[in-house]
Design an enzyme around this catalytic site. Structure first.
Site, short mmCIF file in Angstrom:
data_model
loop_
_atom_site.label_atom_id
_atom_site.label_comp_id
_atom_site.label_asym_id
_atom_site.label_seq_id
_atom_site.Cartn_x
_atom_site.Cartn_y
_atom_site.Cartn_z
N ASP A 5 0.90 -1.15 0.00
CA ASP A 5 0.00 0.00 0.00
C ASP A 5 0.94 1.20 0.00
O ASP A 5 1.55 1.50 1.03
CB ASP A 5 -0.88 0.00 1.25
CG ASP A 5 -1.87 1.15 1.23
OD1 ASP A 5 -1.53 2.23 0.68
OD2 ASP A 5 -2.98 1.00 1.76
N HIS A 6 1.07 1.84 -1.16
CA HIS A 6 2.18 2.80 -1.26
C HIS A 6 2.01 3.99 -0.31
O HIS A 6 2.97 4.67 -0.01
CB HIS A 6 2.41 3.24 -2.71
CG HIS A 6 1.33 4.12 -3.25
ND1 HIS A 6 0.18 3.63 -3.80
CD2 HIS A 6 1.24 5.46 -3.34
CE1 HIS A 6 -0.57 4.62 -4.17
NE2 HIS A 6 0.03 5.76 -3.92
N HIS A 50 -5.97 2.52 1.43
CA HIS A 50 -5.17 3.66 1.89
C HIS A 50 -5.78 4.36 3.11
O HIS A 50 -5.11 4.62 4.10
CB HIS A 50 -5.02 4.71 0.78
CG HIS A 50 -4.56 4.16 -0.52
ND1 HIS A 50 -3.51 3.28 -0.61
CD2 HIS A 50 -4.98 4.36 -1.78
CE1 HIS A 50 -3.31 2.97 -1.88
NE2 HIS A 50 -4.19 3.61 -2.60
#
Ligand code: NAP
Length: 482
Positions: free
Chosen positions: A171-172, A234
């Site tokens: 999950d950047h 996110h």
């Protein structure tokens, strides 16, 4: 870092060319990736190594800052790259790939930059060709499913081939500096933690606002929508980092255990509650950043879609620390500005000694993008004679100004963590599934309702119902103004 092998399935795709390879280039320039490392791009096209390098060279020229584009910097990096043609659903080419990757002592990372429908078949092929040994890691991207059941099916398929410790669900957002800094801010300062609870915090807002529309993602996005695309992963991860209890250490599982408890504490938004606790919207034509843009349906070329491009919702973490503190989340496409931030608003002073002079509530604003940084808004006396007048002013910590230099991209940190074998910033299976368990009833309620998403004009802050959602409670969405 010792030389390693990175195999990017989907090596010619947007994710690889726009994000992964530029990130790897920066790590190479900083000396973290050394000679002897091999990076393989894989896809179904036939092309030579040289043609692939040329394609990557063009992508780097486009996505890197000007001063990083000199051939003396690019060329040695490009020599680490090779291309292999493989159809992930066919049998050809796997034996050759296995022979090239035969050295079991090297760390071997398979990055699945392809759709999740291919994860299962890739796993099975890797297993059949003996490519799943202890030094192997596999990285998977969102979307991990479209509901809990499909996420569990993907996790089962991966789990049949790899141990959980080998699976890195990326999950950047978790690789962003400000997000990592949340942990430092909360647990490295004696100042905040005593105040970080319902007794002192009035409410929390998390906003992830985009100005872009569908770009090239129309067919994916229309099946997904903002709740699945942004909130399930996110935004719930951000909420977890804000709300979690202090972990006993920075060990990956210590942190992930605490995040999981938050997900389990989220009060379900049951059928009857969706209409007053959630708002979904869809943009109509408008103007963004001074440019006219079409509406969602025009972009999509249909007039039937009910997919939401905006969500606002009010969540509650039902535990001792957060009882009664609302967490307002909002995200959308084609909004007025591109920005992501977390805002903690503190409670009012219990008694004002300033007569009619309003006393603003303190706010801690953690900005993820753009201009990563932290602002603490405090009340000050306006200098000068003429009575005592108050104004809130920010104590401002911009990362760029304070720390100078280039702010690394999230993927740089995350890719190197995979090679290093540090899963702290990646999602564990149970977290992903717990997040879906909270999202699924909202999706089901929306599905069964006759209501369509509320229209909002592109370039605005979403439908008026989103403003009403928070204003009903006597609060407003944060605006970064004095
Ligand atoms: P993309 O631009 O469509 O690229 C897909 C890549 O996969 C291409 O290299 C394609 O090459 C390859 N591919 C497709 N089918 C294949 C097969 N059967 N065998 C071998 N290679 C195959 O997609 P993307 O934007 O890079 O996204 C990839 C995945 O990451 C998607 O699941 C997406 O949701 C996710 N993701 C993307 C981003 C982003 O910023 N782009 C961000 C987060 C998550 P060929 O067609 O030539 O084989």
């Amino acid at each position: 870092m010792a030389p390693f092998d990175l195999i990017i399935f989907g090596g010619t795709g947007d994710l690889a060319l726009r994000k992964l390879l530029p990130a790897l280039f920066h790590r190479y320039v900083d000396g973290q990736i050394v000679a002897g490392t091999r990076i393989f791009g894989l896809a179904r096209d036939s092309q030579t190594d040289e043609a692939y390098r040329e394609r990557v060279r063009e992508a780097l020229q486009k996505h890197l800052a000007f001063d990083m584009r000199a051939p003396s910097m690019l060329e040695p990096f490009l020599q680490l790259l090779s291309y292999r043609r493989i159809d992930l659903q066919a049998e050809d080419g796997w034996g050759e790939l296995a022979a090239e990757l035969a050295d079991e002592s090297r760390v071997r990372v398979f990055y699945l930059a392809v759709g999740p429908d291919l994860f299962g078949s890739v796993g099975a092929k890797l297993q059949a060709h003996g490519l799943t040994g202890a030094n192997t890691r596999v990285v998977v991207e969102k979307p991990i499913g479209h509901d809990r059941a499909s996420a569990a099916a993907i996790n089962d398929a991966l789990g049949q081939v790899f141990a959980e410790s080998q699976i890195y669900r990326i999950d950047h957002y978790l690789g962003k500096e400000t997000v990592q800094n949340l942990t430092a801010l909360r647990f490295g300062n004696a100042l905040f933690e005593p105040l970080w609870r319902a007794e002192h915090i009035d409410h929390v807002q998390i906003t992830v606002a985009e100005t872009v529309g569908l770009e090239r993602r129309a067919s994916y996005y229309d099946k997904s929508g903002a709740l699945r695309d942004m909130v399930q992963n996110h935004m719930l991860q951000l909420l977890c980092l804000v709300a979690m209890e202090p972990p006993s250490s920075l060990a990956a599982d210590a942190i992930r255990d605490e995040k999981l408890k938050v997900l389990h504490s989220l009060k379900p938004i049951a059928d009857g509650a969706t209409s007053h606790l959630t708002v979904r919207g869809q943009y109509r034509a408008g103007a963004v950043e001074g440019r006219p843009v079409p509406g969602y349906l025009e972009e999509l070329g249909t007039n039937t879609s009910r997919t939401e491009t905006f969500v606002a919702l009010k969540a509650e973490v039902s535990n001792w620390r957060w009882a009664g503190v609302p967490f307002y989340l909002r995200t959308g496409k084609r909004l007025a500005d591109r920005m992501s931030e977390i805002v903690l608003t503190f409670r009012k002073v219990p008694h004002s000694i300033f007569g009619d002079e309003p006393v603003a509530q303190n706010q801690l604003v953690i900005r993820l993008q753009p201009d990563e940084g932290v602002k603490l808004w405090i009340v000050n006396k306006i200098p000068g004679p003429g009575g005592l007048r108050l104004r809130r002013v920010p104590m401002d910590l911009s990362f760029a100004e304070t720390f100078g230099g280039r702010q690394p991209e999230a993927y740089e940190r995350l890719l190197m963590d995979v090679v290093r074998g540090n899963p702290m910033l990646f999602m564990r299976r149970d977290e992903v599934e717990a997040a879906w368990s909270w999202i699924d009833p909202i999706l089901a309620a929306w599905q069964s309702s006759n209501e369509s998403p509320k229209a909002y004009t592109a370039g605005s802050w979403g439908p008026s119902a989103a403003v009403a959602l928070i204003e009903r409670d006597g609060r407003t969405w944060h605006e970064d103004a004095v």
